[in-house]
Design a protein around this motif. Sequence first.
Motif, short mmCIF file in Angstrom:
data_model
loop_
_atom_site.label_atom_id
_atom_site.label_comp_id
_atom_site.label_asym_id
_atom_site.label_seq_id
_atom_site.Cartn_x
_atom_site.Cartn_y
_atom_site.Cartn_z
N ALA A 71 0.85 -1.19 0.00
CA ALA A 71 0.00 0.00 0.00
C ALA A 71 0.89 1.24 0.00
O ALA A 71 2.09 1.17 0.26
CB ALA A 71 -0.90 0.03 1.22
N VAL A 72 0.26 2.36 -0.27
CA VAL A 72 0.89 3.66 -0.09
C VAL A 72 0.13 4.31 1.06
O VAL A 72 -1.10 4.40 1.03
CB VAL A 72 0.81 4.53 -1.36
N VAL A 73 0.87 4.72 2.09
CA VAL A 73 0.24 5.31 3.27
C VAL A 73 0.74 6.74 3.47
O VAL A 73 1.86 7.07 3.09
CB VAL A 73 0.52 4.48 4.55
N THR A 74 -0.11 7.56 4.05
CA THR A 74 0.30 8.90 4.46
C THR A 74 0.40 8.85 5.97
O THR A 74 -0.55 8.49 6.66
CB THR A 74 -0.72 9.95 4.03
N GLN A 75 1.58 9.18 6.48
CA GLN A 75 1.82 9.21 7.92
C GLN A 75 2.32 10.60 8.31
O GLN A 75 2.66 11.41 7.45
CB GLN A 75 2.83 8.14 8.33
N ILE A 76 2.36 10.85 9.60
CA ILE A 76 2.85 12.13 10.12
C ILE A 76 4.26 11.91 10.65
O ILE A 76 4.50 11.04 11.49
CB ILE A 76 1.93 12.65 11.25
N CYS A 77 5.19 12.72 10.18
CA CYS A 77 6.59 12.65 10.61
C CYS A 77 6.67 12.97 12.10
O CYS A 77 6.13 13.98 12.56
CB CYS A 77 7.43 13.63 9.80
N THR A 78 7.35 12.10 12.85
CA THR A 78 7.47 12.31 14.29
C THR A 78 8.45 13.43 14.64
O THR A 78 8.48 13.87 15.79
CB THR A 78 7.93 11.02 15.00
N VAL A 79 9.23 13.91 13.67
CA VAL A 79 10.18 14.99 13.93
C VAL A 79 9.59 16.34 13.51
O VAL A 79 9.51 17.28 14.29
CB VAL A 79 11.52 14.74 13.21
N SER A 80 9.14 16.42 12.24
CA SER A 80 8.67 17.70 11.72
C SER A 80 7.16 17.89 11.82
O SER A 80 6.67 19.00 11.62
CB SER A 80 9.08 17.82 10.24
N LEU A 81 6.43 16.81 12.09
CA LEU A 81 4.96 16.79 12.14
C LEU A 81 4.32 17.06 10.78
O LEU A 81 3.13 17.35 10.70
CB LEU A 81 4.41 17.75 13.20
N ASP A 82 5.09 16.91 9.70
CA ASP A 82 4.57 17.06 8.34
C ASP A 82 4.02 15.73 7.86
O ASP A 82 4.63 14.68 8.10
CB ASP A 82 5.68 17.49 7.37
N PRO A 83 2.91 15.75 7.11
CA PRO A 83 2.45 14.50 6.50
C PRO A 83 3.35 14.14 5.31
O PRO A 83 3.89 15.03 4.65
CB PRO A 83 1.03 14.83 6.04
N PHE A 84 3.52 12.84 5.08
CA PHE A 84 4.31 12.39 3.93
C PHE A 84 3.83 11.00 3.53
O PHE A 84 3.26 10.27 4.33
CB PHE A 84 5.81 12.39 4.24
N GLU A 85 4.06 10.65 2.27
CA GLU A 85 3.67 9.34 1.77
C GLU A 85 4.85 8.38 1.84
O GLU A 85 6.00 8.77 1.64
CB GLU A 85 3.19 9.43 0.31
N ALA A 86 4.52 7.12 2.12
CA ALA A 86 5.53 6.07 2.16
C ALA A 86 4.90 4.78 1.62
O ALA A 86 3.71 4.55 1.79
CB ALA A 86 6.03 5.86 3.58
N SER A 87 5.72 3.96 1.00
CA SER A 87 5.26 2.67 0.52
C SER A 87 5.45 1.63 1.62
O SER A 87 6.43 1.67 2.36
CB SER A 87 6.07 2.23 -0.70
N VAL A 88 4.49 0.72 1.71
CA VAL A 88 4.57 -0.39 2.64
C VAL A 88 4.51 -1.67 1.83
O VAL A 88 3.67 -1.81 0.95
CB VAL A 88 3.41 -0.36 3.66
N SER A 89 5.42 -2.59 2.10
CA SER A 89 5.40 -3.91 1.49
C SER A 89 5.75 -4.90 2.59
O SER A 89 6.89 -4.95 3.05
CB SER A 89 6.40 -4.00 0.34
N GLU A 90 4.77 -5.66 3.02
CA GLU A 90 4.94 -6.55 4.16
C GLU A 90 4.76 -8.00 3.70
O GLU A 90 3.72 -8.37 3.13
CB GLU A 90 3.91 -6.21 5.24
N PRO A 91 5.77 -8.86 3.93
CA PRO A 91 5.62 -10.27 3.56
C PRO A 91 4.64 -10.97 4.51
O PRO A 91 4.54 -10.62 5.69
CB PRO A 91 7.03 -10.84 3.72
N VAL A 92 3.93 -11.94 3.97
CA VAL A 92 2.93 -12.68 4.74
C VAL A 92 3.31 -14.15 4.75
O VAL A 92 3.63 -14.72 3.71
CB VAL A 92 1.52 -12.52 4.12
N GLU A 93 3.28 -14.75 5.93
CA GLU A 93 3.45 -16.19 6.08
C GLU A 93 2.68 -16.60 7.33
O GLU A 93 3.09 -16.30 8.45
CB GLU A 93 4.92 -16.56 6.21
#
Length: 175
Positions: A71-93
């Motif tokens: 997925a592509v998620v928008t999170q809040i930076c814990t340092v600057s408090l700015d929103p930013f997008e990041a990619s998530v790729s999580e393996p499943v087993e």
Amino acid sequence: MTRDQAVGPLTRSIRVDRMARAQGDFIVTATPEECAALAADFGIPAIRDLVGRFRVGGTLENLKVTGTVEAVVTQICTVSLDPFEASVSEPVEVTFTDGEIPTGHDAEDVEVPDPIVNGRVDFGTLTAEFLAMGLDPYPRKPGVTFDLAEPDPEDAPLAGLRALQGDRAPQGNKD
């Protein structure tokens, strides 16, 4: 399980006995409404392009599910408090079973499989769970650094008391 009985905002419950006929591949693509509901559940601004790709193997009593959640998620930076997008790729087993699940000390010695509930596996819930595991708990916007400022001795918590004390040397007992 009907849509009204869903346990979360993303559900794709499939009967285990039908999985063999589906040739073992399952894809969950979340709708924009499901992404918005999950983002609200996770306390983040947004989720988009959420897809879980799964391959099922093993027996109908002991299923092994592997794949990835992306997925592509928008999170809040814990340092600057700015929103930013990041990619998530999580393996499943994950292993699912309809057999006896170890408890107590038995569970400490083995990896405990997830239960097959009412003859079904919910790939939507699985997608949401692995997305949650892939989120950075302390997200930092790329390029943002945290610089710890050197404390100024004049601003130290006891600086005011030291100023009142002046240059007086401590006086000891006179016997």
